[in-house]
Design an enzyme around this catalytic site. Sequence first.
Site, PDB file in Angstrom:
ATOM      1  N   ASN A  91      -6.516  -0.792  -0.911  1.00  0.00           N
ATOM      2  CA  ASN A  91      -7.007   0.237   0.004  1.00  0.00           C
ATOM      3  C   ASN A  91      -8.454   0.033   0.425  1.00  0.00           C
ATOM      4  O   ASN A  91      -8.771   0.032   1.611  1.00  0.00           O
ATOM      5  CB  ASN A  91      -6.865   1.626  -0.619  1.00  0.00           C
ATOM      6  CG  ASN A  91      -7.306   2.736   0.335  1.00  0.00           C
ATOM      7  OD1 ASN A  91      -6.633   3.038   1.317  1.00  0.00           O
ATOM      8  ND2 ASN A  91      -8.461   3.321   0.067  1.00  0.00           N
TER       9      ASN A  91
ATOM     10  N   ILE B 181      -6.908   8.832  -0.997  1.00  0.00           N
ATOM     11  CA  ILE B 181      -7.075   8.563   0.429  1.00  0.00           C
ATOM     12  C   ILE B 181      -6.277   7.328   0.774  1.00  0.00           C
ATOM     13  O   ILE B 181      -5.971   6.519  -0.115  1.00  0.00           O
ATOM     14  CB  ILE B 181      -8.561   8.380   0.782  1.00  0.00           C
ATOM     15  CG1 ILE B 181      -8.801   8.536   2.276  1.00  0.00           C
ATOM     16  CG2 ILE B 181      -9.094   7.054   0.279  1.00  0.00           C
ATOM     17  CD1 ILE B 181     -10.230   8.752   2.650  1.00  0.00           C
TER      18      ILE B 181
ATOM     19  N   HIS C  32      -3.920   0.639  -6.334  1.00  0.00           N
ATOM     20  CA  HIS C  32      -4.280   1.283  -5.075  1.00  0.00           C
ATOM     21  C   HIS C  32      -5.663   0.849  -4.602  1.00  0.00           C
ATOM     22  O   HIS C  32      -5.868   0.569  -3.414  1.00  0.00           O
ATOM     23  CB  HIS C  32      -4.228   2.804  -5.197  1.00  0.00           C
ATOM     24  CG  HIS C  32      -4.591   3.504  -3.926  1.00  0.00           C
ATOM     25  ND1 HIS C  32      -5.823   4.077  -3.709  1.00  0.00           N
ATOM     26  CD2 HIS C  32      -3.892   3.698  -2.778  1.00  0.00           C
ATOM     27  CE1 HIS C  32      -5.861   4.598  -2.497  1.00  0.00           C
ATOM     28  NE2 HIS C  32      -4.714   4.386  -1.906  1.00  0.00           N
TER      29      HIS C  32
ATOM     30  N   HIS D 146       0.819  -1.212   0.000  1.00  0.00           N
ATOM     31  CA  HIS D 146       0.000   0.000   0.000  1.00  0.00           C
ATOM     32  C   HIS D 146       0.859   1.271   0.000  1.00  0.00           C
ATOM     33  O   HIS D 146       0.991   1.928  -1.029  1.00  0.00           O
ATOM     34  CB  HIS D 146      -0.942  -0.014   1.211  1.00  0.00           C
ATOM     35  CG  HIS D 146      -1.939   1.094   1.214  1.00  0.00           C
ATOM     36  ND1 HIS D 146      -2.705   1.410   2.310  1.00  0.00           N
ATOM     37  CD2 HIS D 146      -2.300   1.988   0.261  1.00  0.00           C
ATOM     38  CE1 HIS D 146      -3.491   2.424   2.029  1.00  0.00           C
ATOM     39  NE2 HIS D 146      -3.255   2.810   0.789  1.00  0.00           N
TER      40      HIS D 146
ATOM     41  N   HIS E 131       1.307   5.061  -2.771  1.00  0.00           N
ATOM     42  CA  HIS E 131       1.477   6.439  -2.301  1.00  0.00           C
ATOM     43  C   HIS E 131       2.903   6.948  -2.514  1.00  0.00           C
ATOM     44  O   HIS E 131       3.127   8.026  -3.067  1.00  0.00           O
ATOM     45  CB  HIS E 131       1.150   6.517  -0.809  1.00  0.00           C
ATOM     46  CG  HIS E 131      -0.301   6.405  -0.508  1.00  0.00           C
ATOM     47  ND1 HIS E 131      -1.098   7.489  -0.262  1.00  0.00           N
ATOM     48  CD2 HIS E 131      -1.113   5.316  -0.413  1.00  0.00           C
ATOM     49  CE1 HIS E 131      -2.336   7.090  -0.025  1.00  0.00           C
ATOM     50  NE2 HIS E 131      -2.377   5.770  -0.102  1.00  0.00           N
TER      51      HIS E 131
END
Length: 593
Positions: A447, A593, A443, A251, A256
């Site tokens: 997530n 997010i 993602h 993740h 990110h």
Amino acid sequence: MKQLTFSAKTVYSLFHALVPSIGNVIVDANVGFPYITAIDSLFSEGIEMPPLSKETVWKEVMPRLFKVIAGGADVLRFEIPKPMERDKFFWFKDEEFARQTLAGLNPYSIKLVKEWPLKSELDPEIYGPPESAITSELLEAEIGGITRVEKAIRERKLFILDYHDLLLPFVSKVRELEGTTLYGSRTLFFLTPEGTLRPLAIELTRPQMDGKPQWKQVFTPNYHSTGCWLWRLAKAHVLAHDSGFHQLVSHWLRTHCVTEPYIIATNRQLSVMHPIFRLLHPHFRYTMEINALARESLINADGIIETSFSPGKYCMEICSAAYDKLWRFDREALPNDLISRGMAIEDLTAPHGLNLTIEDYPFANDGLYLWDAIEQWVSDYVNHYYPESGLVASDAELQAWWTEIRTVGHGDKKDEPWWPELKTRHNLIDIITTIIWVTSGHHAAVNFGQYPYAGYFPNRPTIARAKMPTEDPTDEEWKSFLEKPEAALLATFPSKLQATRVMAVLNVLSNHSPDEEYIGEEIEQAWADDPIIKAAFEKFSGRLKMLEGIIDERNANPKLLNRHGAGIVPYELLKPFSKPGVTGKGVPNSISI
């Protein structure tokens, strides 16, 4: 800008108001749950919170978490995650433990076993003997005489979750911290004739340390009470390892973190009028802002991750070690990732150009369709703006962009031979498709299932606080385990404070906000102004609408046992579209997010 949007307001309120208040309510950070049913009370009774008059934003941005009970008190009461709603004992089952490696929160770790016997690559002088304690005889006994290990490997039926070499160098350091422990681990699975995975063995290893020799032990599914409880405890340790790897590597690192060099180089090197800037821009919105919030309150020193995950203050160091050992740009492309893990073999005559090693691999099946749709959209776009391949090599802005990503953004890996060149349209299509996949499909897959799969934390504990009862036990410790093994499991699970904080965070991070922008849903104005690009985008959007139906059909197919069956939650993490407040499905454009 992001401070004004719903999701940033939510995350900011979560980190700066709700999480600290939970710490004020649960004063003893080390107290655990006294029994399993006490965990269930988080969903039925909740936790009474202090008056929220000064923090009404909590209830505005997190209404799913707050329920008002008689007398007007505010209660933090968690929603029951869908898997638990369908099957209260889903977390207890070996078949679900195995299924989630293919259709759960972290489908990026399962690998094909290609060499036997298993052997560590770490220095034996430092860490002890490199040979695994998992033997052919042990596995063949677990398989039940169906096949021999060598044949199973040859037929591509043996799989592994391997956190041995990554975690073992940190074991001695982590064990100096209070309230946590760590092992290196290997978990082996067998592919059954029905196409499902069956767990065979878990090996936990402590390196030689503190004057003690290396300790390692293999645990297997067992029909005797003692062996059965040891197996459950071993699973809890492996799940804590997998939870840490998921959050820190699959993740944070692989979506990110590594996206930041792409964003920075795009803004520094490409004009806002450049067609590649316009193509990438929707996939970069808000990522830098949300990463800043994460650095401030999630992965910071003594933040949620460091205080609630097994590696403690070494979380970011493990993340860096994984980047050094494992991260490669070329393997961020989904087909290459699957091939590198032995989960697929290249076959240009097969759908998507691959044959999957496990045919019913929900993440891979849905992901490859999404990958192909993105690749076709990018191909149509690039071929329109670069009608000749030579134009790619002569585009000074584009070349400066790719050079900065490689040599500055990922400067410590700038000389690696696996970086793709940027000379042709084909090179550019591969690079852009990979970047868009990472910010959208990859993602989404790691997530938006966080609360459904980890909201009931016994299914995915983030930390293992106690060592195995068989590791150098005193007579008193062993007697205590035999008399009340449930207490040993609860002592291994996260504390009440750790669990509650993580559950609150995962609940918020798994939700789609009202301002979410989904891949292929809304056309950018710059694309709408060009009739050729507009037509290409409409074709892309149409493919994604088809994927919605395909996923529904797959989830309803009783032959696909890894996504259909009694109590099993449908695999919807890669369904392109969703609604606000929904968890478990939807692929946004960007890492918002």
